[in-house]
Design a protein around this motif. Structure first.
Motif, PDB file in Angstrom:
ATOM      1  N   GLU A   1      -3.912 -36.609  10.593  1.00  0.00           N
ATOM      2  CA  GLU A   1      -3.152 -37.733   9.549  1.00  0.00           C
ATOM      3  C   GLU A   1      -3.175 -38.718   9.924  1.00  0.00           C
ATOM      4  O   GLU A   1      -2.653 -38.827  10.655  1.00  0.00           O
ATOM      5  CB  GLU A   1      -2.814 -36.610   8.341  1.00  0.00           C
ATOM      6  N   PRO A   2      -3.314 -39.726   9.521  1.00  0.00           N
ATOM      7  CA  PRO A   2      -3.187 -40.936   9.788  1.00  0.00           C
ATOM      8  C   PRO A   2      -1.984 -41.640  10.072  1.00  0.00           C
ATOM      9  O   PRO A   2      -1.019 -40.421   9.316  1.00  0.00           O
ATOM     10  CB  PRO A   2      -3.447 -41.831   8.646  1.00  0.00           C
ATOM     11  N   GLN A   3      -1.354 -42.459  11.209  1.00  0.00           N
ATOM     12  CA  GLN A   3      -0.128 -41.809  12.086  1.00  0.00           C
ATOM     13  C   GLN A   3       0.220 -43.590  12.065  1.00  0.00           C
ATOM     14  O   GLN A   3      -0.689 -44.237  12.442  1.00  0.00           O
ATOM     15  CB  GLN A   3       0.440 -41.463  12.842  1.00  0.00           C
ATOM     16  N   ASP A   4       1.428 -44.137  11.848  1.00  0.00           N
ATOM     17  CA  ASP A   4       1.258 -45.820  12.613  1.00  0.00           C
ATOM     18  C   ASP A   4       1.766 -45.630  14.008  1.00  0.00           C
ATOM     19  O   ASP A   4       1.728 -44.355  14.818  1.00  0.00           O
ATOM     20  CB  ASP A   4       2.344 -45.964  11.092  1.00  0.00           C
ATOM     21  N   SER A   5       2.288 -47.131  14.625  1.00  0.00           N
ATOM     22  CA  SER A   5       2.339 -46.931  16.110  1.00  0.00           C
ATOM     23  C   SER A   5       3.839 -46.425  16.271  1.00  0.00           C
ATOM     24  O   SER A   5       3.815 -45.924  16.813  1.00  0.00           O
ATOM     25  CB  SER A   5       2.329 -48.396  16.273  1.00  0.00           C
ATOM     26  N   ALA A   6       4.627 -46.345  15.289  1.00  0.00           N
ATOM     27  CA  ALA A   6       5.564 -46.374  16.027  1.00  0.00           C
ATOM     28  C   ALA A   6       5.583 -44.668  16.055  1.00  0.00           C
ATOM     29  O   ALA A   6       6.427 -44.242  16.527  1.00  0.00           O
ATOM     30  CB  ALA A   6       6.772 -46.529  13.911  1.00  0.00           C
ATOM     31  N   ALA A   7       5.688 -43.844  14.897  1.00  0.00           N
ATOM     32  CA  ALA A   7       5.081 -42.404  14.887  1.00  0.00           C
ATOM     33  C   ALA A   7       4.713 -41.911  16.176  1.00  0.00           C
ATOM     34  O   ALA A   7       4.833 -41.143  16.839  1.00  0.00           O
ATOM     35  CB  ALA A   7       4.385 -41.925  13.731  1.00  0.00           C
ATOM     36  N   ALA A   8       3.029 -42.872  17.700  1.00  0.00           N
ATOM     37  CA  ALA A   8       2.673 -42.611  18.287  1.00  0.00           C
ATOM     38  C   ALA A   8       4.121 -43.155  19.736  1.00  0.00           C
ATOM     39  O   ALA A   8       4.110 -42.188  20.107  1.00  0.00           O
ATOM     40  CB  ALA A   8       1.707 -43.569  18.920  1.00  0.00           C
TER      41      ALA A   8
END
Length: 461
Positions: free
Chosen positions: A115-122
Protein backbone atom coordinates in the motif's frame (compact mmCIF):
# COMPACT_ATOMS: atom_id res chain seq x y z
CA UNK A 1 44.33 -11.36 2.09
CA UNK A 2 43.67 -13.28 5.29
CA UNK A 3 40.35 -13.97 6.93
CA UNK A 4 39.91 -13.42 10.65
CA UNK A 5 40.24 -16.73 12.51
CA UNK A 6 38.39 -16.38 15.80
CA UNK A 7 39.99 -19.20 17.79
CA UNK A 8 43.51 -18.98 16.43
CA UNK A 9 44.60 -15.60 17.74
CA UNK A 10 44.40 -12.17 16.22
CA UNK A 11 45.96 -11.39 12.87
CA UNK A 12 47.39 -8.03 11.97
CA UNK A 13 44.28 -5.83 11.81
CA UNK A 14 45.31 -4.40 8.46
CA UNK A 15 44.33 -7.71 6.89
CA UNK A 16 40.75 -7.47 8.12
CA UNK A 17 39.59 -4.93 5.59
CA UNK A 18 39.54 -5.33 1.83
CA UNK A 19 42.76 -4.95 -0.09
CA UNK A 20 44.79 -3.79 2.91
CA UNK A 21 47.15 -6.69 2.26
CA UNK A 22 47.44 -6.02 -1.43
CA UNK A 23 50.54 -4.50 -2.90
CA UNK A 24 50.62 -0.81 -3.73
CA UNK A 25 49.32 -0.08 -7.25
CA UNK A 26 51.52 0.84 -10.15
CA UNK A 27 53.05 4.17 -9.39
CA UNK A 28 55.70 6.41 -10.86
CA UNK A 29 59.10 6.41 -9.27
CA UNK A 30 59.57 9.00 -6.54
CA UNK A 31 62.41 10.34 -8.67
CA UNK A 32 59.91 12.00 -10.96
CA UNK A 33 56.54 13.66 -10.42
CA UNK A 34 55.79 13.71 -14.10
CA UNK A 35 52.71 11.80 -15.19
CA UNK A 36 51.66 10.61 -18.59
CA UNK A 37 48.42 12.07 -19.90
CA UNK A 38 46.37 9.50 -21.80
CA UNK A 39 43.74 10.21 -24.40
CA UNK A 40 40.55 8.74 -22.95
CA UNK A 41 37.25 9.40 -24.76
CA UNK A 42 34.62 10.40 -22.23
CA UNK A 43 31.16 11.91 -21.90
CA UNK A 44 30.07 14.66 -19.47
CA UNK A 45 28.02 13.57 -16.48
CA UNK A 46 26.13 16.41 -14.82
CA UNK A 47 22.49 15.32 -14.71
CA UNK A 48 20.16 12.42 -15.49
CA UNK A 49 19.89 13.40 -19.15
CA UNK A 50 23.61 12.68 -19.52
CA UNK A 51 22.78 9.02 -18.88
CA UNK A 52 21.21 8.73 -22.34
CA UNK A 53 24.42 7.37 -23.86
CA UNK A 54 24.69 4.78 -21.07
CA UNK A 55 21.09 3.62 -21.59
CA UNK A 56 21.83 3.23 -25.30
CA UNK A 57 24.91 1.13 -24.56
CA UNK A 58 22.97 -1.09 -22.14
CA UNK A 59 20.57 -1.86 -24.96
CA UNK A 60 18.66 -5.08 -24.37
CA UNK A 61 20.89 -6.45 -21.62
CA UNK A 62 19.20 -8.89 -19.23
CA UNK A 63 21.36 -8.04 -16.21
CA UNK A 64 22.87 -4.64 -15.39
CA UNK A 65 25.36 -4.58 -12.52
CA UNK A 66 26.02 -1.24 -10.80
CA UNK A 67 29.08 -1.08 -8.58
CA UNK A 68 30.53 1.27 -5.99
CA UNK A 69 34.06 1.94 -4.80
CA UNK A 70 32.87 2.17 -1.18
CA UNK A 71 29.82 1.33 0.91
CA UNK A 72 29.73 4.85 2.35
CA UNK A 73 29.57 7.32 -0.55
CA UNK A 74 26.37 9.26 -1.18
CA UNK A 75 26.86 9.88 -4.90
CA UNK A 76 27.34 6.20 -5.70
CA UNK A 77 23.88 5.53 -4.27
CA UNK A 78 22.18 8.51 -5.91
CA UNK A 79 23.65 7.89 -9.37
CA UNK A 80 22.81 4.19 -9.15
CA UNK A 81 19.27 5.20 -8.18
CA UNK A 82 19.04 7.53 -11.18
CA UNK A 83 20.16 4.74 -13.53
CA UNK A 84 17.86 2.24 -11.82
CA UNK A 85 14.76 4.43 -12.18
CA UNK A 86 15.37 4.86 -15.89
CA UNK A 87 15.98 1.13 -16.39
CA UNK A 88 12.71 0.32 -14.67
CA UNK A 89 10.68 3.01 -16.43
CA UNK A 90 12.20 2.85 -19.91
CA UNK A 91 13.43 -0.74 -20.25
CA UNK A 92 11.05 -2.69 -18.04
CA UNK A 93 13.53 -4.08 -15.52
CA UNK A 94 11.76 -6.25 -12.96
CA UNK A 95 13.75 -5.93 -9.76
CA UNK A 96 16.82 -4.69 -7.93
CA UNK A 97 19.06 -7.29 -6.23
CA UNK A 98 21.35 -5.82 -3.57
CA UNK A 99 24.35 -6.91 -1.54
CA UNK A 100 22.11 -7.28 1.50
CA UNK A 101 20.42 -9.97 3.55
CA UNK A 102 17.51 -11.94 2.11
CA UNK A 103 15.13 -11.69 5.08
CA UNK A 104 15.66 -7.96 5.72
CA UNK A 105 15.43 -7.09 2.05
CA UNK A 106 12.35 -9.21 1.43
CA UNK A 107 10.49 -7.04 3.94
CA UNK A 108 11.57 -4.05 1.84
CA UNK A 109 10.24 -5.86 -1.23
CA UNK A 110 6.86 -6.29 0.46
CA UNK A 111 6.87 -2.61 1.43
CA UNK A 112 7.56 -1.28 -2.07
CA UNK A 113 4.90 -3.55 -3.58
CA UNK A 114 2.34 -2.83 -0.87
CA UNK A 115 0.00 0.00 0.00
CA UNK A 116 1.06 3.64 -0.41
CA UNK A 117 3.54 4.70 2.26
CA UNK A 118 5.20 7.99 3.15
CA UNK A 119 8.92 8.71 3.46
CA UNK A 120 8.83 8.44 7.27
CA UNK A 121 7.59 4.86 6.95
CA UNK A 122 10.43 4.09 4.53
CA UNK A 123 12.99 5.41 7.02
CA UNK A 124 11.45 3.36 9.85
CA UNK A 125 11.49 0.27 7.63
CA UNK A 126 15.21 0.56 6.95
CA UNK A 127 15.99 0.55 10.67
CA UNK A 128 15.51 -3.23 10.45
CA UNK A 129 18.97 -3.45 8.86
CA UNK A 130 20.31 -3.79 12.38
CA UNK A 131 23.55 -5.69 11.83
CA UNK A 132 26.75 -3.73 11.63
CA UNK A 133 27.44 -2.06 9.16
CA UNK A 134 23.89 -0.75 9.45
CA UNK A 135 24.54 2.21 7.15
CA UNK A 136 24.94 0.11 3.99
CA UNK A 137 21.18 -0.15 3.47
CA UNK A 138 19.94 1.86 6.44
CA UNK A 139 20.53 5.28 4.92
CA UNK A 140 18.48 8.18 3.63
CA UNK A 141 19.62 7.67 0.04
CA UNK A 142 18.08 4.18 0.05
CA UNK A 143 14.99 5.51 1.85
CA UNK A 144 14.47 7.90 -1.06
CA UNK A 145 14.70 5.04 -3.58
CA UNK A 146 12.36 2.84 -1.51
CA UNK A 147 9.80 5.68 -1.39
CA UNK A 148 10.09 6.13 -5.15
CA UNK A 149 9.57 2.40 -5.77
CA UNK A 150 6.50 2.40 -3.57
CA UNK A 151 5.02 5.36 -5.46
CA UNK A 152 5.93 3.89 -8.86
CA UNK A 153 4.30 0.57 -8.03
CA UNK A 154 0.97 2.20 -7.21
CA UNK A 155 0.49 3.00 -10.90
CA UNK A 156 1.40 -0.30 -12.57
CA UNK A 157 -0.30 -3.74 -12.68
CA UNK A 158 0.59 -6.17 -9.91
CA UNK A 159 2.64 -8.32 -12.28
CA UNK A 160 4.71 -5.29 -13.34
CA UNK A 161 5.62 -4.00 -9.87
CA UNK A 162 9.36 -3.54 -9.40
CA UNK A 163 10.84 -5.46 -6.48
CA UNK A 164 13.92 -5.34 -4.26
CA UNK A 165 15.68 -8.45 -2.94
CA UNK A 166 18.81 -9.31 -0.97
CA UNK A 167 21.45 -11.63 -2.39
CA UNK A 168 23.70 -12.26 0.61
CA UNK A 169 24.31 -15.30 2.78
CA UNK A 170 24.96 -14.08 6.33
CA UNK A 171 21.65 -14.26 8.23
CA UNK A 172 21.50 -18.00 8.75
CA UNK A 173 19.45 -17.95 11.98
CA UNK A 174 17.04 -15.31 10.78
CA UNK A 175 16.30 -17.30 7.63
CA UNK A 176 15.55 -20.37 9.77
CA UNK A 177 13.16 -18.26 11.84
CA UNK A 178 11.46 -16.94 8.71
CA UNK A 179 11.12 -20.52 7.43
CA UNK A 180 9.25 -21.81 10.50
CA UNK A 181 5.68 -20.76 9.49
CA UNK A 182 6.10 -22.58 6.17
CA UNK A 183 7.45 -25.67 7.95
CA UNK A 184 4.49 -25.77 10.33
CA UNK A 185 2.15 -25.91 7.34
CA UNK A 186 4.01 -28.92 5.91
CA UNK A 187 4.53 -31.79 8.37
CA UNK A 188 6.97 -33.51 6.03
CA UNK A 189 9.51 -30.76 6.79
CA UNK A 190 9.20 -30.80 10.58
CA UNK A 191 11.69 -33.62 11.19
CA UNK A 192 14.49 -32.16 9.05
CA UNK A 193 13.90 -28.64 10.40
CA UNK A 194 14.01 -29.97 13.96
CA UNK A 195 17.35 -31.65 13.25
CA UNK A 196 18.79 -28.33 12.00
CA UNK A 197 17.48 -26.56 15.09
CA UNK A 198 18.94 -29.17 17.43
CA UNK A 199 22.31 -29.04 15.70
CA UNK A 200 22.60 -25.27 15.99
CA UNK A 201 20.94 -24.94 19.41
CA UNK A 202 24.15 -25.20 21.49
CA UNK A 203 25.49 -22.04 19.89
CA UNK A 204 22.71 -19.69 21.06
CA UNK A 205 22.04 -18.41 17.54
CA UNK A 206 25.62 -17.16 17.37
CA UNK A 207 27.46 -18.16 14.21
CA UNK A 208 30.74 -16.99 15.70
CA UNK A 209 30.43 -19.75 18.29
CA UNK A 210 29.50 -22.18 15.56
CA UNK A 211 32.52 -21.23 13.45
CA UNK A 212 34.80 -21.75 16.44
CA UNK A 213 33.25 -25.15 17.09
CA UNK A 214 33.69 -26.19 13.47
CA UNK A 215 37.32 -25.08 13.54
CA UNK A 216 37.91 -27.31 16.56
CA UNK A 217 36.09 -30.23 14.88
CA UNK A 218 33.42 -30.32 17.61
CA UNK A 219 30.51 -29.36 15.35
CA UNK A 220 29.26 -29.76 11.82
CA UNK A 221 25.67 -29.11 10.74
CA UNK A 222 26.31 -29.71 7.05
CA UNK A 223 24.20 -32.87 6.80
CA UNK A 224 21.23 -31.29 8.59
CA UNK A 225 21.06 -28.11 6.48
CA UNK A 226 21.59 -30.11 3.29
CA UNK A 227 18.74 -32.48 4.20
CA UNK A 228 16.38 -29.57 4.90
CA UNK A 229 17.22 -27.91 1.60
CA UNK A 230 16.52 -31.11 -0.32
CA UNK A 231 13.23 -31.69 1.52
CA UNK A 232 12.02 -28.15 0.75
CA UNK A 233 12.93 -28.63 -2.92
CA UNK A 234 11.25 -32.04 -3.00
CA UNK A 235 8.04 -30.60 -1.58
CA UNK A 236 7.99 -27.80 -4.16
CA UNK A 237 8.45 -30.29 -7.02
CA UNK A 238 5.75 -32.57 -5.68
CA UNK A 239 3.22 -29.76 -5.81
CA UNK A 240 3.85 -29.26 -9.51
CA UNK A 241 2.26 -26.29 -11.31
CA UNK A 242 3.83 -22.85 -11.10
CA UNK A 243 5.86 -22.12 -7.99
CA UNK A 244 4.08 -19.76 -5.60
CA UNK A 245 5.88 -16.83 -4.04
CA UNK A 246 5.56 -18.45 -0.61
CA UNK A 247 7.28 -21.57 -1.93
CA UNK A 248 10.02 -19.51 -3.54
CA UNK A 249 10.66 -17.57 -0.32
CA UNK A 250 10.71 -20.77 1.74
CA UNK A 251 13.24 -22.32 -0.64
CA UNK A 252 15.39 -19.20 -0.46
CA UNK A 253 15.43 -19.22 3.34
CA UNK A 254 16.45 -22.89 3.26
CA UNK A 255 19.16 -22.04 0.73
CA UNK A 256 20.52 -19.29 3.01
CA UNK A 257 20.68 -21.83 5.84
CA UNK A 258 22.49 -24.31 3.57
CA UNK A 259 25.05 -21.91 2.14
CA UNK A 260 25.33 -19.89 5.35
CA UNK A 261 26.42 -23.01 7.19
CA UNK A 262 28.94 -23.76 4.42
CA UNK A 263 30.22 -20.19 4.55
CA UNK A 264 30.83 -20.14 8.32
CA UNK A 265 32.21 -23.67 8.31
CA UNK A 266 34.75 -22.69 5.65
CA UNK A 267 35.53 -19.23 7.02
CA UNK A 268 37.78 -20.54 9.77
CA UNK A 269 40.14 -22.35 7.43
CA UNK A 270 39.99 -21.07 3.85
CA UNK A 271 39.53 -17.37 3.07
CA UNK A 272 39.39 -17.67 -0.72
CA UNK A 273 36.88 -20.53 -0.68
CA UNK A 274 34.60 -18.75 1.79
CA UNK A 275 34.63 -15.70 -0.50
CA UNK A 276 33.72 -17.97 -3.41
CA UNK A 277 30.90 -19.65 -1.46
CA UNK A 278 29.42 -16.23 -0.77
CA UNK A 279 29.60 -14.99 -4.37
CA UNK A 280 28.31 -18.29 -5.76
CA UNK A 281 25.38 -18.03 -3.36
CA UNK A 282 24.65 -14.48 -4.55
CA UNK A 283 24.81 -15.68 -8.15
CA UNK A 284 22.56 -18.66 -7.37
CA UNK A 285 20.03 -16.32 -5.74
CA UNK A 286 20.11 -13.93 -8.70
CA UNK A 287 19.55 -16.82 -11.11
CA UNK A 288 16.64 -18.11 -9.02
CA UNK A 289 15.05 -14.64 -8.97
CA UNK A 290 15.32 -14.31 -12.74
CA UNK A 291 13.80 -17.75 -13.25
CA UNK A 292 10.97 -16.96 -10.83
CA UNK A 293 10.16 -13.70 -12.63
CA UNK A 294 9.96 -15.44 -16.00
CA UNK A 295 12.05 -15.98 -19.15
CA UNK A 296 11.99 -12.31 -20.21
CA UNK A 297 12.80 -10.91 -16.76
CA UNK A 298 15.62 -8.43 -16.23
CA UNK A 299 17.61 -7.58 -13.11
CA UNK A 300 19.58 -4.63 -11.74
CA UNK A 301 22.34 -5.62 -9.28
CA UNK A 302 23.78 -3.24 -6.65
CA UNK A 303 27.07 -4.43 -5.16
CA UNK A 304 30.59 -3.26 -4.44
CA UNK A 305 32.96 -3.05 -7.41
CA UNK A 306 34.79 -6.08 -6.04
CA UNK A 307 31.68 -8.18 -6.67
CA UNK A 308 30.41 -6.73 -9.96
CA UNK A 309 33.69 -6.04 -11.77
CA UNK A 310 34.80 -9.26 -13.51
CA UNK A 311 37.38 -10.87 -11.20
CA UNK A 312 39.27 -12.42 -14.12
CA UNK A 313 40.67 -8.98 -14.91
CA UNK A 314 41.99 -8.26 -11.40
CA UNK A 315 44.55 -9.84 -9.09
CA UNK A 316 41.70 -11.74 -7.40
CA UNK A 317 42.31 -14.44 -9.98
CA UNK A 318 45.76 -15.04 -8.46
CA UNK A 319 44.05 -16.15 -5.23
CA UNK A 320 41.57 -18.38 -7.02
CA UNK A 321 38.71 -15.99 -6.25
CA UNK A 322 35.66 -15.54 -8.45
CA UNK A 323 32.87 -12.98 -8.22
CA UNK A 324 29.31 -12.25 -9.31
CA UNK A 325 30.26 -10.20 -12.37
CA UNK A 326 32.38 -13.05 -13.73
CA UNK A 327 29.67 -15.64 -13.01
CA UNK A 328 26.88 -13.56 -14.56
CA UNK A 329 28.85 -13.06 -17.77
CA UNK A 330 29.53 -16.78 -17.93
CA UNK A 331 25.88 -17.70 -17.26
CA UNK A 332 24.10 -15.26 -19.57
CA UNK A 333 26.76 -14.28 -22.10
CA UNK A 334 28.63 -11.01 -22.26
CA UNK A 335 26.17 -9.49 -24.73
CA UNK A 336 23.34 -9.91 -22.20
CA UNK A 337 25.26 -8.42 -19.28
CA UNK A 338 26.36 -4.83 -18.69
CA UNK A 339 28.68 -3.91 -15.82
CA UNK A 340 29.17 -0.33 -14.59
CA UNK A 341 32.01 0.49 -12.20
CA UNK A 342 32.18 3.60 -10.03
CA UNK A 343 35.06 5.59 -8.55
CA UNK A 344 36.18 8.99 -7.32
CA UNK A 345 39.35 10.99 -6.83
CA UNK A 346 38.72 12.63 -3.45
CA UNK A 347 36.01 13.55 -0.96
CA UNK A 348 34.53 12.03 2.19
CA UNK A 349 33.16 8.62 3.08
CA UNK A 350 31.32 6.85 5.94
CA UNK A 351 33.39 4.02 7.40
CA UNK A 352 34.77 2.70 10.68
CA UNK A 353 38.22 2.12 12.13
CA UNK A 354 37.57 -1.47 13.22
CA UNK A 355 34.90 -4.18 13.10
CA UNK A 356 31.85 -3.09 15.04
CA UNK A 357 33.33 0.31 15.85
CA UNK A 358 31.27 3.52 15.63
CA UNK A 359 31.03 4.91 12.14
CA UNK A 360 32.45 8.27 11.24
CA UNK A 361 32.80 10.61 8.32
CA UNK A 362 36.33 10.31 6.97
CA UNK A 363 38.14 12.40 4.39
CA UNK A 364 39.71 10.46 1.53
CA UNK A 365 43.12 11.62 0.32
CA UNK A 366 43.52 12.29 -3.39
CA UNK A 367 43.93 9.05 -5.32
CA UNK A 368 47.53 7.87 -5.53
CA UNK A 369 49.65 8.77 -8.50
CA UNK A 370 49.35 6.35 -11.39
CA UNK A 371 45.98 4.99 -10.29
CA UNK A 372 42.92 4.89 -12.55
CA UNK A 373 41.23 7.61 -10.50
CA UNK A 374 44.27 9.89 -10.63
CA UNK A 375 44.54 9.41 -14.39
CA UNK A 376 40.91 10.46 -14.84
CA UNK A 377 41.36 13.45 -12.52
CA UNK A 378 44.39 14.56 -14.51
CA UNK A 379 42.37 14.20 -17.70
CA UNK A 380 39.89 16.72 -16.25
CA UNK A 381 38.61 17.31 -12.69
CA UNK A 382 35.01 16.80 -13.75
CA UNK A 383 32.45 14.00 -13.54
CA UNK A 384 32.48 11.81 -16.61
CA UNK A 385 31.29 8.57 -18.16
CA UNK A 386 33.76 6.26 -19.90
CA UNK A 387 32.68 3.44 -22.20
CA UNK A 388 34.95 0.42 -22.43
CA UNK A 389 34.38 0.03 -26.16
CA UNK A 390 36.26 3.33 -26.63
CA UNK A 391 39.32 1.90 -24.84
CA UNK A 392 39.62 -1.50 -26.49
CA UNK A 393 42.57 -0.40 -28.68
CA UNK A 394 44.39 1.49 -25.91
CA UNK A 395 47.35 -0.76 -25.11
CA UNK A 396 48.28 1.09 -21.92
CA UNK A 397 44.80 0.76 -20.43
CA UNK A 398 44.54 -2.90 -21.40
CA UNK A 399 47.15 -3.60 -18.76
CA UNK A 400 46.55 -3.63 -14.99
CA UNK A 401 46.28 -0.26 -13.26
CA UNK A 402 45.52 0.44 -9.60
CA UNK A 403 41.80 0.99 -8.98
CA UNK A 404 40.64 2.34 -5.60
CA UNK A 405 38.47 0.16 -3.34
CA UNK A 406 37.28 1.14 0.15
CA UNK A 407 35.47 -1.22 2.50
CA UNK A 408 33.49 -0.65 5.68
CA UNK A 409 36.80 -0.37 7.55
CA UNK A 410 39.04 2.39 6.30
CA UNK A 411 42.16 4.21 7.45
CA UNK A 412 43.10 6.94 4.96
CA UNK A 413 46.61 7.23 6.43
CA UNK A 414 47.27 3.67 5.27
CA UNK A 415 45.48 3.84 1.94
CA UNK A 416 48.72 3.93 -0.02
CA UNK A 417 49.59 0.50 1.38
CA UNK A 418 46.91 -1.31 -0.49
CA UNK A 419 43.41 0.10 -1.10
CA UNK A 420 43.94 -0.34 -4.84
CA UNK A 421 43.09 -3.39 -6.92
CA UNK A 422 45.23 -3.97 -10.03
CA UNK A 423 42.59 -4.07 -12.80
CA UNK A 424 42.34 -4.18 -16.58
CA UNK A 425 39.65 -1.53 -16.64
CA UNK A 426 38.15 -1.93 -20.17
CA UNK A 427 37.65 -5.65 -19.53
CA UNK A 428 36.60 -5.52 -15.90
CA UNK A 429 33.67 -3.19 -16.70
CA UNK A 430 31.58 -2.23 -19.72
CA UNK A 431 31.37 1.38 -18.54
CA UNK A 432 32.77 3.49 -15.73
CA UNK A 433 31.25 6.43 -13.88
CA UNK A 434 33.91 8.76 -12.54
CA UNK A 435 32.90 11.31 -9.90
CA UNK A 436 35.77 13.67 -9.19
CA UNK A 437 34.75 14.63 -5.64
CA UNK A 438 32.22 12.73 -3.57
CA UNK A 439 30.58 13.09 -0.16
CA UNK A 440 29.70 10.79 2.72
CA UNK A 441 26.52 8.74 2.84
CA UNK A 442 23.72 9.85 5.20
CA UNK A 443 23.09 6.95 7.63
CA UNK A 444 19.85 6.34 9.54
CA UNK A 445 20.50 6.00 13.26
CA UNK A 446 19.92 2.34 14.06
CA UNK A 447 20.34 0.31 17.23
CA UNK A 448 22.27 -2.88 16.60
CA UNK A 449 20.25 -5.68 18.21
CA UNK A 450 20.91 -8.73 16.05
CA UNK A 451 23.01 -11.62 17.32
CA UNK A 452 24.01 -12.40 13.76
CA UNK A 453 27.60 -11.48 12.81
CA UNK A 454 28.44 -8.23 11.12
CA UNK A 455 27.43 -8.17 7.48
CA UNK A 456 30.44 -8.54 5.15
CA UNK A 457 32.54 -9.99 7.98
CA UNK A 458 35.48 -10.10 7.59
CA UNK A 459 35.81 -8.97 3.98
CA UNK A 460 34.37 -5.48 4.25
CA UNK A 461 32.95 -5.52 0.69
Amino acid sequence: MKRRIWSFGMLLWLCFFPFACRQTPQQKSDKSDKAVTLTIPNYPLQNEHDLDILLQEIGDAKVVLLGEASHGTSEYYTWRAAITKRLIQEKGFDFIAVEGEWADSYRVNQFVKGEPQDSAAAVALLEQYNRWPTWMWGNYEIASLVSWLNRYNQNVPAASKAGLYGLDVYCLWESMTELMPYIKEHPSLVKSASEVHQCFQPYSADVMQYAQAVASASANCRAETNRLWKEVQKLAKAKGAAKSEAQFVAEQNALVALNGERYYRTAATNSSESWNIRDRHMMQTLKRLLQFHGPTSKAIVWQHNTHVGDARYTDMVDNGEINVGQLVRKEYGQDNVFIVGFGSYSGSVIAAGAWGAPIKKTEMPPAVRGSWEQILHQLSPRNKLILSRDLKDNKLLNRPVGHRAIGVIYNPALEHLGNYVPSVMPKRYDAFIYLDSTSALHPIETIIVSNEPSDLFPWGT
